[in-house]
Scaffold this active site. Structure first.
Site, PDB file in Angstrom:
ATOM      1  N   ASP A   3      10.741  58.819  42.642  1.00 10.33           N
ATOM      2  CA  ASP A   3      11.796  58.740  41.983  1.00 10.33           C
ATOM      3  C   ASP A   3      13.043  58.793  42.666  1.00 10.33           C
ATOM      4  O   ASP A   3      14.359  59.212  42.438  1.00 10.33           O
ATOM      5  CB  ASP A   3      11.835  60.320  41.351  1.00 10.33           C
ATOM      6  N   GLN A   4      12.970  58.605  44.266  1.00 14.16           N
ATOM      7  CA  GLN A   4      13.917  58.784  45.009  1.00 14.16           C
ATOM      8  C   GLN A   4      14.911  57.780  44.891  1.00 14.16           C
ATOM      9  O   GLN A   4      16.099  58.054  45.199  1.00 14.16           O
ATOM     10  CB  GLN A   4      13.388  58.547  46.687  1.00 14.16           C
ATOM     11  N   ASP A  25       0.730  69.901  36.573  1.00  8.64           N
ATOM     12  CA  ASP A  25       1.434  68.828  36.964  1.00  8.64           C
ATOM     13  C   ASP A  25       1.252  67.588  36.309  1.00  8.64           C
ATOM     14  O   ASP A  25       0.399  67.111  36.029  1.00  8.64           O
ATOM     15  CB  ASP A  25       1.053  68.658  38.561  1.00  8.64           C
ATOM     16  N   ALA A  76      10.928  72.028  59.449  1.00  7.94           N
ATOM     17  CA  ALA A  76      12.125  73.300  59.618  1.00  7.94           C
ATOM     18  C   ALA A  76      12.342  73.928  58.108  1.00  7.94           C
ATOM     19  O   ALA A  76      11.847  73.504  57.232  1.00  7.94           O
ATOM     20  CB  ALA A  76      13.462  72.498  59.860  1.00  7.94           C
ATOM     21  N   HIS A 110      15.828  61.612  52.380  1.00  2.00           N
ATOM     22  CA  HIS A 110      14.855  60.663  51.772  1.00  2.00           C
ATOM     23  C   HIS A 110      15.265  60.650  50.133  1.00  2.00           C
ATOM     24  O   HIS A 110      14.723  59.911  49.356  1.00  2.00           O
ATOM     25  CB  HIS A 110      13.406  60.799  51.764  1.00  2.00           C
ATOM     26  N   GLN A 136      13.939  74.291  55.487  1.00  2.79           N
ATOM     27  CA  GLN A 136      14.886  73.672  55.193  1.00  2.79           C
ATOM     28  C   GLN A 136      16.017  74.217  54.301  1.00  2.79           C
ATOM     29  O   GLN A 136      17.186  73.978  54.288  1.00  2.79           O
ATOM     30  CB  GLN A 136      14.470  72.348  54.258  1.00  2.79           C
ATOM     31  N   GLU A 192      17.863  71.109  46.472  1.00  2.00           N
ATOM     32  CA  GLU A 192      18.164  72.026  47.690  1.00  2.00           C
ATOM     33  C   GLU A 192      19.736  71.898  48.238  1.00  2.00           C
ATOM     34  O   GLU A 192      20.290  72.685  48.495  1.00  2.00           O
ATOM     35  CB  GLU A 192      17.038  72.574  48.815  1.00  2.00           C
ATOM     36  N   HIS A 232       5.369  68.740  45.312  1.00  2.00           N
ATOM     37  CA  HIS A 232       4.987  68.911  44.022  1.00  2.00           C
ATOM     38  C   HIS A 232       4.417  70.535  43.929  1.00  2.00           C
ATOM     39  O   HIS A 232       4.662  71.299  43.192  1.00  2.00           O
ATOM     40  CB  HIS A 232       3.737  68.218  43.359  1.00  2.00           C
ATOM     41  N   TRP A 271      13.246  65.080  45.190  1.00  2.00           N
ATOM     42  CA  TRP A 271      13.929  65.840  43.965  1.00  2.00           C
ATOM     43  C   TRP A 271      14.137  67.361  44.603  1.00  2.00           C
ATOM     44  O   TRP A 271      15.124  67.723  44.349  1.00  2.00           O
ATOM     45  CB  TRP A 271      13.198  65.955  42.856  1.00  2.00           C
TER      46      TRP A 271
END
Length: 470
Positions: free
Chosen positions: A388-389, A118, A347, A364, A349, A372, A15, A367
């Protein structure tokens, strides 16, 4: 009055990162932005003298207490404890920062004229008459499914019946009747009791969003057009401004990526430089996932059995027991030296996904990671766990067709099969073409005149209008 936005972010990596990007985008557009987070995160980012604030005029950091002791680990397994404590202890300091209109702050900044909160922080909804907008760090499809959880409970679809068919379609979410199976709903829907605290908290954090002055998604309009049309029936003022990391880079080509809560290990980029094009499987399960040792070893064997190179991020708290990557069986670490690279901690990413050596992403399906990967044109093997995954992975495989969905399984044979599906043969080539088309769409949307750029402009106009009392 000059527009001054207070952006209140949850202290969770998934987030925090997009909300920081949103704050940067608003500052680039000329607004004053106070980025508010917990004292723990504030110090991790560098405090008042954070590099981000030195680089970005009109952006500053402020903090509220999270109510936890200084030595609290604040790691993945403590998520709900962190959020509950933040809710119970931060309210007074939050209200102090919402300076009543007509008073300036000691450093000369004008009063806050608008807040962006948020969506998890429902307790920070409108205070002192200051307009509030809700920011959803998750996907539009997950928000829409969350919104109908009360209806699913009323219809008896949640909780799931004992021993039910997890592949049976769910019919209580408009627009998703032929798509969502039980197993695609968030993990909390598998609770035995509808009064489960996570179910109740999720309903609370979703149901207040339509009362906000606007709803902001880190999303791409054409990619999520169908579900956004449904969302606008209950939240007419909805903005899509994503992917925010791509948008900020488009607004400011000299942009430097913002550091997160984990220290990034950059050495893996040199390893990638030595690998052939599209030959590496990037493996990362995000900032919250916790694996058992048995699961980790199944992934390990499955990856080794593909004979493909891999780059695997192993956080210190990835395993659900004490110990880290140094405790892996000796023979596995020896075999991995030929094909694999382990990154301890984190890393970079975005840089990894953009590297030409990376051919697939075992993820995983958080979002941020999904966006990305889409922005970089990298197909995905999705292994979602919660929130949400599970919805994101279904959309990746069945709507955007940019990857495969491996939810609810992680045996080595399945891992090997799924990795090969995105790395080898004509099926993999089709996934790469679809992923490349999505990446091109993202570039268009964040560019001049694109939907995300226009969405940001409309958001800025709305904030300025609210700040002037319109």
């Amino acid at each position: 009055m000059m527009a001054h936005v207070l952006a209140f972010a949850s202290p969770l990596q998934g987030h925090l990162s997009p909300m920081l990007k949103l704050a940067e985008a608003l500052a680039i557009e000329g607004l004053l932005v106070t980025f508010l987070t917990t004292e723990h995160v504030y110090h991790k980012l560098g405090g008042a003298d954070a590099p981000l604030c030195r680089r970005r005029q009109g952006l500053r950091l402020r903090s509220v207490p999270d109510g936890l002791p200084a030595d609290h680990p604040r790691l993945a397994g403590h998520l709900w404890e962190i959020m509950q404590s933040l809710r119970d202890t931060s309210g007074e300091k939050y209200r102090e920062l919402l300076v009543p209109l007509g008073k300036e702050e000691p450093d000369g900044w004008p009063p806050v004229t608008c807040t962006i909160v948020d969506a998890l922080l429902s307790f920070a909804a409108e205070e002192l008459g200051i307009p509030v907008m809700a920011f959803r760090a998750g996907s539009p499809c997950s928000f829409w499914a969350y919104f109908f959880v009360p209806k699913l409970i009323e219809q008896g679809e949640i909780p799931f019946p004992e021993g039910c068919d997890m592949d049976e379609l769910v019919r209580g979410v408009p627009g998703m009747e032929g798509l969502l199976r039980r197993r695609d709903l968030p993990g909390f829907c598998r609770a035995k009791d509808a009064n489960d605290p996570i179910i109740q908290a999720t309903m609370l954090t979703t149901q207040w969003n339509p009362r906000a002055r606007g709803l902001i998604f880190n999303s791409v309009e054409p990619m999520d057009a169908a579900v956004l049309a449904h969302i606008r029936t209950i939240c007419p003022v909805t903005y899509t401004v994503g992917p925010l990391h791509n948008l900020v880079r488009a607004l400011d080509p000299a942009h430097i990526a913002t550091a997160g809560l984990w220290r990034e290990n950059q050495t893996c980029l040199a390893w990638l430089d030595a690998q052939p094009s599209k030959s590496v499987v990037f493996v990362s399960f995000g900032s919250l996932a916790v694996l058992s040792r048995a699961q980790l070893l199944e992934f390990w064997h499955g990856l080794l059995n593909t004979r493909h190179r891999f780059l695997w991020v192993i956080r210190p708290d990835l395993l659900d027991e004490t110990g880290g990557p140094g405790d892996l069986p000796f023979e596995l670490t020896q075999e991995a030296k030929e094909k694999g690279c382990l990154v301890v901690e984190w890393a970079p990413q975005q840089a990894v996904l953009a590297h030409p050596a990376v051919g697939a992403f075992l993820t995983h399906s958080g979002w941020n990671s999904t966006l990305e990967s889409i922005g970089a044109g990298v197909p995905m093997v999705c292994w979602p766990l919660f929130f949400d995954q599970t919805l994101n992975s279904r959309y990746v495989s069945e709507v955007w067709r940019a990857g495969v969905d491996m939810k609810d399984t992680c045996d080595r044979a399945t891992v090997e099969k799924m990795v090969r599906a995105v790395m080898e043969g004509e099926a993999a080539a089709e996934l790469r073409r679809n992923a490349a088309a999505l990446a091109e769409m993202v570039r268009s949307c964040v560019g001049e005149g694109g939907s995300s750029r226009v969405g940001l402009e409309k958001l800025v106009q709305a904030i300025r209008a609210m700040s002037s009392g319109e």
